[in-house]
Design a protein around this motif. Sequence first.
Motif, PDB file in Angstrom:
ATOM      1  N   GLY A  93       7.615  -9.100 -15.900  1.00 38.14           N
ATOM      2  CA  GLY A  93       7.476  -9.415 -14.486  1.00 38.14           C
ATOM      3  C   GLY A  93       6.727  -8.396 -13.669  1.00 38.14           C
ATOM      4  N   PHE A  94       6.443  -7.209 -14.253  1.00 37.00           N
ATOM      5  CA  PHE A  94       5.793  -6.164 -13.454  1.00 37.00           C
ATOM      6  C   PHE A  94       4.403  -6.593 -12.997  1.00 37.00           C
ATOM      7  CE2 PHE A  94       2.796  -2.612 -13.246  1.00 37.00           C
ATOM      8  CZ  PHE A  94       3.388  -1.848 -12.256  1.00 37.00           C
ATOM      9  N   HIS A  95       3.602  -7.071 -13.938  1.00 37.21           N
ATOM     10  CA  HIS A  95       2.220  -7.426 -13.610  1.00 37.21           C
ATOM     11  C   HIS A  95       2.167  -8.480 -12.505  1.00 37.21           C
ATOM     12  CE1 HIS A  95      -2.091  -8.041 -14.388  1.00 37.21           C
ATOM     13  NE2 HIS A  95      -1.837  -9.316 -14.180  1.00 37.21           N
ATOM     14  N   GLN A  96       2.976  -9.524 -12.649  1.00 42.38           N
ATOM     15  CA  GLN A  96       2.949 -10.588 -11.646  1.00 42.38           C
ATOM     16  C   GLN A  96       3.443 -10.094 -10.299  1.00 42.38           C
ATOM     17  OE1 GLN A  96       1.518 -13.588 -12.193  1.00 42.38           O
ATOM     18  NE2 GLN A  96       1.702 -13.737  -9.964  1.00 42.38           N
ATOM     19  N   LYS A  97       4.398  -9.182 -10.327  1.00 44.28           N
ATOM     20  CA  LYS A  97       4.901  -8.617  -9.063  1.00 44.28           C
ATOM     21  C   LYS A  97       3.790  -7.879  -8.334  1.00 44.28           C
ATOM     22  CE  LYS A  97       8.934  -6.697  -9.195  1.00 44.28           C
ATOM     23  NZ  LYS A  97      10.007  -5.705  -9.466  1.00 44.28           N
ATOM     24  N   GLN A  98       2.975  -7.133  -9.071  1.00 46.59           N
ATOM     25  CA  GLN A  98       1.873  -6.414  -8.446  1.00 46.59           C
ATOM     26  C   GLN A  98       0.830  -7.377  -7.894  1.00 46.59           C
ATOM     27  OE1 GLN A  98       3.995  -3.601  -8.718  1.00 46.59           O
ATOM     28  NE2 GLN A  98       1.980  -2.944  -8.056  1.00 46.59           N
ATOM     29  N   VAL A  99       0.531  -8.421  -8.671  1.00 49.64           N
ATOM     30  CA  VAL A  99      -0.436  -9.422  -8.205  1.00 49.64           C
ATOM     31  C   VAL A  99       0.075 -10.076  -6.924  1.00 49.64           C
ATOM     32  CG1 VAL A  99      -1.554 -11.620  -8.753  1.00 49.64           C
ATOM     33  CG2 VAL A  99      -1.389  -9.829 -10.501  1.00 49.64           C
ATOM     34  N   ASN A 100       1.371 -10.407  -6.914  1.00 46.37           N
ATOM     35  CA  ASN A 100       1.952 -11.053  -5.727  1.00 46.37           C
ATOM     36  C   ASN A 100       1.901 -10.134  -4.512  1.00 46.37           C
ATOM     37  OD1 ASN A 100       2.509 -13.308  -7.253  1.00 46.37           O
ATOM     38  ND2 ASN A 100       4.651 -12.783  -7.595  1.00 46.37           N
TER      39      ASN A 100
ATOM     40  N   LEU B  50      14.379   5.934   3.895  1.00 47.34           N
ATOM     41  CA  LEU B  50      14.099   7.346   3.662  1.00 47.34           C
ATOM     42  C   LEU B  50      14.258   7.726   2.196  1.00 47.34           C
ATOM     43  CD1 LEU B  50      15.858   8.929   6.772  1.00 47.34           C
ATOM     44  CD2 LEU B  50      13.406   8.749   6.367  1.00 47.34           C
ATOM     45  N   ASP B  51      15.199   7.079   1.510  1.00 49.12           N
ATOM     46  CA  ASP B  51      15.455   7.418   0.118  1.00 49.12           C
ATOM     47  C   ASP B  51      14.958   6.335  -0.815  1.00 49.12           C
ATOM     48  OD1 ASP B  51      17.263   5.478   0.780  1.00 49.12           O
ATOM     49  OD2 ASP B  51      18.946   6.376  -0.288  1.00 49.12           O
ATOM     50  N   LYS B  52      13.979   5.575  -0.363  1.00 48.03           N
ATOM     51  CA  LYS B  52      13.500   4.451  -1.159  1.00 48.03           C
ATOM     52  C   LYS B  52      12.912   4.932  -2.474  1.00 48.03           C
ATOM     53  CE  LYS B  52      10.688   0.281  -0.892  1.00 48.03           C
ATOM     54  NZ  LYS B  52       9.799  -0.513  -0.034  1.00 48.03           N
ATOM     55  N   VAL B  53      13.370   4.311  -3.547  1.00 41.54           N
ATOM     56  CA  VAL B  53      12.850   4.590  -4.875  1.00 41.54           C
ATOM     57  C   VAL B  53      11.899   3.458  -5.231  1.00 41.54           C
ATOM     58  CG1 VAL B  53      13.412   4.864  -7.309  1.00 41.54           C
ATOM     59  CG2 VAL B  53      14.915   5.851  -5.567  1.00 41.54           C
ATOM     60  N   GLN B  54      10.702   3.798  -5.705  1.00 41.65           N
ATOM     61  CA  GLN B  54       9.692   2.793  -5.983  1.00 41.65           C
ATOM     62  C   GLN B  54       9.138   3.001  -7.383  1.00 41.65           C
ATOM     63  OE1 GLN B  54       6.618   3.030  -3.014  1.00 41.65           O
ATOM     64  NE2 GLN B  54       8.028   3.125  -1.312  1.00 41.65           N
ATOM     65  N   ASP B  55       8.634   1.901  -7.962  1.00 39.58           N
ATOM     66  CA  ASP B  55       7.893   2.086  -9.200  1.00 39.58           C
ATOM     67  C   ASP B  55       6.467   2.507  -8.840  1.00 39.58           C
ATOM     68  OD1 ASP B  55       6.130  -0.252  -8.911  1.00 39.58           O
ATOM     69  OD2 ASP B  55       7.897  -1.462  -9.368  1.00 39.58           O
ATOM     70  N   PHE B  56       5.736   2.945  -9.849  1.00 44.94           N
ATOM     71  CA  PHE B  56       4.400   3.484  -9.600  1.00 44.94           C
ATOM     72  C   PHE B  56       3.479   2.426  -9.007  1.00 44.94           C
ATOM     73  CE2 PHE B  56       0.235   5.141 -11.403  1.00 44.94           C
ATOM     74  CZ  PHE B  56       0.125   6.157 -10.460  1.00 44.94           C
ATOM     75  N   GLY B  57       3.655   1.174  -9.428  1.00 47.73           N
ATOM     76  CA  GLY B  57       2.832   0.097  -8.877  1.00 47.73           C
ATOM     77  C   GLY B  57       3.071  -0.098  -7.397  1.00 47.73           C
ATOM     78  N   GLN B  58       4.337  -0.073  -6.985  1.00 47.92           N
ATOM     79  CA  GLN B  58       4.664  -0.224  -5.560  1.00 47.92           C
ATOM     80  C   GLN B  58       4.121   0.949  -4.759  1.00 47.92           C
ATOM     81  OE1 GLN B  58       6.362  -2.621  -3.566  1.00 47.92           O
ATOM     82  NE2 GLN B  58       5.513  -1.260  -2.028  1.00 47.92           N
TER      83      GLN B  58
END
Length: 546
Positions: A159-166, A283-291
């Motif tokens: 789901g990572f790729h599609q999430k980035q596309v979206n 303030l403490d948001k954790v994100q993946d590298f794509g986000q």
Amino acid sequence: RVNQDLQKQFGHYDEVRHTTTGILQATDIGIVHSQKITDVVEDAQLKCPGYWLAPCLVATAAWINDDQETAQKAISEGIKRNDEKTSLYFGLVDRRSQRNEASTRWMQRYLVHEDPSRLHRSTIVVIDAYSAGLFPAESKDLIGDEFALWLDYLENQDGFHQKQVNRWMRRFQTYNKRPEVQVDSDAYPYLREYSPTWPQLEQVLEGARQHHVVAQDFQTLFETPIDQQTALKELDRALNELVTNYDDEELPLREEKQMYEAVIRHDGDEDAALDELQTQDSLDKVQDFGQLLATASTGETGVTRSLATQKYAIAMSRDWALEAYRKLVAQNRRNVPVSIQLKIDDYTGQSIDGSDVETHVQKISAMVDKQLQQQLAQLVMTEDDQKSLQRGYVLLVVAGVSLLLLAVAGLVSLGVIVAIICAISGYGKIKSYKNKEQGLGPRRNEAAKKAEEKKDTCVKITRATCAEIVDFRREYGKWDADAKQVTDFLDALDPQNYVRAVAGSARMLLNAKQPSNEHRDHQKTEPTGPATTSLPSVSTSGKSKE
């Protein structure tokens, strides 16, 4: 209460942050005595026994004062408190002083700790510095390779790729709200009024108009030069970002303060305050590298203010952005109606490109003529009218006959009365018929006149509407062709082309007290201090040397 709690529990953290920034700036211009620095730093360490930045500050001051033993102890303590931030801090400080080998090893140590699916705010500091070309060649290769590995790892997650596309699709879809994309309210007036298809036409036209705006935005962004002096300042900004970011243990109170301030802004409306905060990054948001890349690519204040980072993030996101844009282009093209409906008065029809205007003119003319014939068919003397006329004549005959017969019978008076009654009634019917018959002529003429006016109006509207259909198809095709500019631009992006190469940016910190040549020789076997040419008594495995 929250402000009091923050001041009581973490007020000294702010002091350490300000002190760190101040010492780095003061040593640049050599206006603060080293003993004064030592006193301030030791005081900060005593006030913040658990804060990672405090021992880092001590190590920095010890290195300035050539105090190897204190520097080593402070570095070890900083690593114990927060290995990730300590490594990044010294990686940036060493780069600031052009100690490239040490900077590379610190950055290597920092990257070991990072999980590309759970990155904290400090990572944007690394991206900023990397894209601005502030790391030495060795570090640049190391960081660039690590970023590539992160993306490879994430691309293999479901789901990572599609999430980035979206994410990119949603970003591109916001262009429809841009004023320069929206169709002017006075454009295509006939299609607006006489085509039920207009809302769909307007939507797809705006979808096509955005291609030019997107292309211009990308072109303007990537053609904007990055001033060399501005780029050199990025290192200090990146270091300042790391130093001034709130620590994890502060965040609950900081977020509570955020909420209270939002409630005040909304006059006590907690729901409105929550809505506002939900649109902002936690303030403490954790994100993946794509986000993180997607967010950095927007250049939003509070995420990054670096033009270099924005360019690099877009280039790194090229494949996702390209796929998203191609999908949006295909979707918009599918929504373009094959035929455009017409609704002019009582006439309904459809046209593909407006070239069949004469066909519609003929059909409308025939429709109006038919309506006229139907109307004229109603403007004639009816069967009842004819019968009424016949009754009128009969009554006149009855009047004359009755008068004659009754006069013969000697009933003249009665005959006169009957004759008068019959004559009046018969005359009235005849008169009514004649009046109606005389009125039909003007009415038929009026109907014919109005029909001709209606035909002229409808024909003009039809021609104007079909002309706008021609204009619409032409304009849509023109704007739609600009989609290739966007896709070609994205397709050609290479992230490595947007990592700057910046000339040396050593600060005056190098002019602080340095070890003698004899002492430097000793350092080759026992390196000390955050700016030595090797990692100061720590390995990249994350364990301190005993």
